[in-house]
Design an enzyme around this catalytic site. Sequence first.
Site, PDB file in Angstrom:
ATOM      1  N   SER A   1       0.809  -1.221   0.000  1.00 15.04           N
ATOM      2  CA  SER A   1       0.000   0.000   0.000  1.00 15.04           C
ATOM      3  C   SER A   1       0.843   1.273   0.000  1.00 15.04           C
ATOM      4  O   SER A   1       0.338   2.342  -0.341  1.00 15.04           O
ATOM      5  CB  SER A   1      -0.928   0.003   1.215  1.00 15.04           C
TER       6      SER A   1
ATOM      7  N   ASP B   1      -4.661   5.590  11.477  1.00 12.71           N
ATOM      8  CA  ASP B   1      -3.688   5.186  10.468  1.00 12.71           C
ATOM      9  C   ASP B   1      -2.440   6.052  10.659  1.00 12.71           C
ATOM     10  O   ASP B   1      -2.407   7.225  10.278  1.00 12.71           O
ATOM     11  CB  ASP B   1      -4.253   5.380   9.061  1.00 12.71           C
TER      12      ASP B   1
ATOM     13  N   HIS C   1       0.272   5.126   6.646  1.00  8.11           N
ATOM     14  CA  HIS C   1       0.177   5.781   5.338  1.00  8.11           C
ATOM     15  C   HIS C   1       0.251   7.293   5.510  1.00  8.11           C
ATOM     16  O   HIS C   1       0.292   7.808   6.640  1.00  8.11           O
ATOM     17  CB  HIS C   1      -1.121   5.366   4.640  1.00  8.11           C
TER      18      HIS C   1
END
Length: 428
Positions: A144, A396, A399
């Site tokens: 990702s 998160d 990211h």
Amino acid sequence: MVTFGPSKDHSYPSLTRKLLPWTFYAIIPLVFVRLYFYPCPLPHSNPILISSSLPPSTLEEESAKETPCDFTSGDWVPDKWGPLYNGTTCSTIKEGQNCIAHGRPDMGYLYWRWKPKHCNLPRFDPNTFLQLFRNKHLAFVGDSMARNQLESLLCMLASASAPELVYRDGKDNKFRRWRFDSQNITISVYWSPFLVKGVEKSNAGPNHNKLYLDHVDERWAADMNVFDLLVLSIGHWFLHPAVYYEGDSVLGCHYCPGLNYTEIGFYGVLRKALKTTLKTAIERRGRVTNGKGIDVIVTTFSPSHFEGEWDKFGACPKTEPYQEGEKSLEGMDAEMRKIEIEEIEAAKLSAIQFDNLRLEALDVTKLSLMRPDGHPGPYMYPFPFANGVTERVQNDCVHWCLPGPIDTWNEILLELIKGWEYQSIKEE
């Protein structure tokens, strides 16, 4: 008391006015005598500036290309200009990284630039990137973080030319392709969190991944012959429980209680996966005889910034970058980066015999480590505190917000490509 007032004697100013012209006339002959016997050297001229019509900024950039810039060491400095795009001007931002649209209240994280210690990192010029990649195919392959970097690049390019999505497939559209028709450019993303062949864990099957370290993942490698630039990014998925295979036998595992396999960790496995991947790229593209080569770039490990539990408030609460010396690159982050750098350097030696294959590391680990403020945190979901702070909130801290610090990765990517282009011109 003695007081001092204006003098009544005006003879001194009158005498000065009479002597001044004669003094000037006396000095002129002395000046000519001095110049005749001891001429002044002229300042050294710069032949580049005299002969070139390029502006000074361009000349500095050309000169800098002679000595590659070390982008790994520097500081984050305030930047009043901010990013090229925002959460509403770019349509390709993944929902979970659109921090602005999700209500993140602080905007300060958008106004920092990475400043290397001994050189400058130019702002990203989308038109330059599009020109350099005319008639080419660029592929991002990995986990990702590869997708995060790809989406950053698409947003930056969209500020000059809008991409068209021409293909998508797989769960969560993990395989996608865009076209810039006016420049005949293709940009693809391939989901492959190990680069080598793997079977990902699932709710219906075993709670561990299976990796086959001596076989590259053909879901992307089968298309390798059409790529002009390949950007690889892996790391975080190697932390998950897994069983590793080499040939027909089990090599070992990582965190596999209940299974009768030897625990071997994941550092050596990451190294083997990269070695297999780069070896395959060299074998398949280095030996081609039609002149079409490939450039391979490995984006190094991107650290996470969890300061608490992933599902509690304040997991990554920072709102400014770390300053130089405030945070050290150490432990797992340093080891993952070290392995990736070493494997790309070893691959360079293996590929030195081939003129049509170039390899390089896009070393972003340290500059990313210094940006704990650049993650979505709770804003991976829209307006997470609209009804107040709840006991549990998913965060998160891995990211990167778009726009955000990850845009710098693509600024450096462009500089690497410009350096290659400059070197190619020199060698012609």
